[in-house]
Write a protein that holds these residues in place. Structure first.
Motif, PDB file in Angstrom:
ATOM      1  N   GLU A 126      25.799  58.275  43.323  1.00  0.00           N
ATOM      2  CA  GLU A 126      26.571  58.792  44.608  1.00  0.00           C
ATOM      3  C   GLU A 126      27.833  59.460  43.813  1.00  0.00           C
ATOM      4  O   GLU A 126      28.182  60.713  44.338  1.00  0.00           O
ATOM      5  N   THR A 174      23.349  52.606  42.062  1.00  0.00           N
ATOM      6  CA  THR A 174      23.358  53.305  43.412  1.00  0.00           C
ATOM      7  C   THR A 174      24.621  54.071  43.493  1.00  0.00           C
ATOM      8  O   THR A 174      24.798  55.048  43.972  1.00  0.00           O
ATOM      9  N   ILE A 175      25.846  53.278  43.247  1.00  0.00           N
ATOM     10  CA  ILE A 175      27.151  53.740  43.288  1.00  0.00           C
ATOM     11  C   ILE A 175      27.250  54.797  42.339  1.00  0.00           C
ATOM     12  O   ILE A 175      27.985  55.764  42.744  1.00  0.00           O
ATOM     13  N   VAL A 184      32.347  53.291  46.831  1.00  0.00           N
ATOM     14  CA  VAL A 184      32.272  54.953  46.289  1.00  0.00           C
ATOM     15  C   VAL A 184      33.845  55.455  46.491  1.00  0.00           C
ATOM     16  O   VAL A 184      34.376  55.919  45.566  1.00  0.00           O
ATOM     17  N   ASP A 185      34.224  55.093  47.935  1.00  0.00           N
ATOM     18  CA  ASP A 185      35.621  55.754  47.824  1.00  0.00           C
ATOM     19  C   ASP A 185      36.781  55.231  47.261  1.00  0.00           C
ATOM     20  O   ASP A 185      37.576  55.871  46.708  1.00  0.00           O
ATOM     21  N   ARG A 200      28.933  63.562  43.647  1.00  0.00           N
ATOM     22  CA  ARG A 200      29.932  64.038  44.610  1.00  0.00           C
ATOM     23  C   ARG A 200      31.082  64.712  43.504  1.00  0.00           C
ATOM     24  O   ARG A 200      31.882  65.801  43.832  1.00  0.00           O
ATOM     25  N   SER A 205      31.078  47.675  51.323  1.00  0.00           N
ATOM     26  CA  SER A 205      29.914  48.432  51.793  1.00  0.00           C
ATOM     27  C   SER A 205      29.782  49.529  50.585  1.00  0.00           C
ATOM     28  O   SER A 205      30.830  49.740  50.029  1.00  0.00           O
ATOM     29  N   ILE A 206      28.587  49.978  50.410  1.00  0.00           N
ATOM     30  CA  ILE A 206      28.587  51.144  49.271  1.00  0.00           C
ATOM     31  C   ILE A 206      29.615  52.234  49.541  1.00  0.00           C
ATOM     32  O   ILE A 206      30.280  52.541  48.442  1.00  0.00           O
ATOM     33  N   GLU A 207      29.618  52.564  50.808  1.00  0.00           N
ATOM     34  CA  GLU A 207      30.575  53.627  51.084  1.00  0.00           C
ATOM     35  C   GLU A 207      32.063  53.159  50.448  1.00  0.00           C
ATOM     36  O   GLU A 207      32.790  54.178  49.903  1.00  0.00           O
ATOM     37  N   GLU A 208      32.758  51.943  51.026  1.00  0.00           N
ATOM     38  CA  GLU A 208      33.712  51.569  50.345  1.00  0.00           C
ATOM     39  C   GLU A 208      33.769  51.375  49.031  1.00  0.00           C
ATOM     40  O   GLU A 208      35.088  52.110  48.337  1.00  0.00           O
ATOM     41  N   SER A 236      32.224  43.830  44.779  1.00  0.00           N
ATOM     42  CA  SER A 236      31.831  44.491  45.774  1.00  0.00           C
ATOM     43  C   SER A 236      31.285  43.562  46.861  1.00  0.00           C
ATOM     44  O   SER A 236      30.375  43.946  47.858  1.00  0.00           O
TER      45      SER A 236
END
Ligand code: DC
Length: 221
Positions: A20, A16-17, A210-211, A24, A205-208, A201
């Motif tokens: 993404e 997933t990560i 990824v960032d 990007r 979160s996924i967002e965290e 992780s």
């Protein structure tokens, strides 16, 4: 040319990560687990046991795995001319892949394919031995993990969302068993490369995640 290696245990959220981040950054995403799964499909169809090393090694020369990308850029895995992508995520395929991937001939059969992909474009490759073995000179190495409980819970939620009945405790047992196999094998076991950055992780979160990885990449690019 840049390469990002993401290794880690089953259920850590690598794909997933990775998808993404690759999207990007405009990198090609290479899911190496899917290649081991394609080989596992071949062995399952032949009715071979995953621990029958001799037969498996003797069949490797007749297996050709390749990668293609569909119009949406999604990785498709081709096994001797057949697109086997729809079958890759089946439970028995994952179990067979975990056992058969410990056989040296299976790993050798996929190594060139993986290295050639990284030599021809910017890639984000995920798996178990990318940072330690496949791409030892990767521009950035990440070891992505989470506790077995969290990984089991994520898998449970995912299956329940698809309407599949399952048992959380059994899933956790399976995950622990898979970790043992992937970390305990002799050849290219799962472990964190010395120069890899550890990302746990469990509470992110996924967002965290990824960032975090993208900001690590910006530091070196
Ligand atoms: O990531 P996955 O669940 O799709 O991987 C399936 C199996 O393939 C995994 O249990 C171990 C093996 N594998 C491997 O040995 N090396 C890799 N680089 C990727 C996967």
């Amino acid at each position: 040319m840049y390469s990002i290696a993401i290794d880690g245990p089953a259920g850590a959220g690598k794909s997933t990560i990775a998808k993404e981040i690759a999207g990007r950054l405009g990198f090609i995403y290479v899911d190496t687990g899917a290649m081991y799964r394609a080989m596992a499909i071949y062995f399952l169809r032949k009715g071979i046991r995953g621990d029958d090393c001799e037969t498996i090694a003797s069949l490797c020369p007749e297996i050709k795995v390749s990668i293609a990308y569909d119009e949406e850029g999604k990785q498709q895995v081709i096994l001797n001319g057949e697109n086997v992508t729809p079958y890759l995520r089946e439970e028995e395929v994952g179990k067979m892949a975990s056992v058969s991937s410990a056989i040296p001939a299976v790993r050798a059969a996929l190594l060139d394919l993986q290295r050639n992909l990284a030599a021809s474009s910017d890639v984000l490759m995920d798996g178990r031995d990318i940072g330690t073995h496949v791409l030892p000179d990767a521009s950035l190495k990440i070891y992505l993990t989470a506790s077995p409980e969290v990984r089991a819970r994520r898998r449970y939620d995912e299956l329940r969302q698809k309407g599949i009945d399952c048992d959380l405790h059994q899933i956790e047992e399976d995950i622990i068993q898979r970790d043992k196999q992937d970390m305990g094998r002799e050849i290219a076991p799962l472990r964190q490369a010395e120069d890899a950055i550890l990302v746990d992780s469990s509470d992110m979160s996924i967002e965290e995640v990824v960032d975090t990885i993208i900001s690590e990449f910006h530091k070196i690019s």
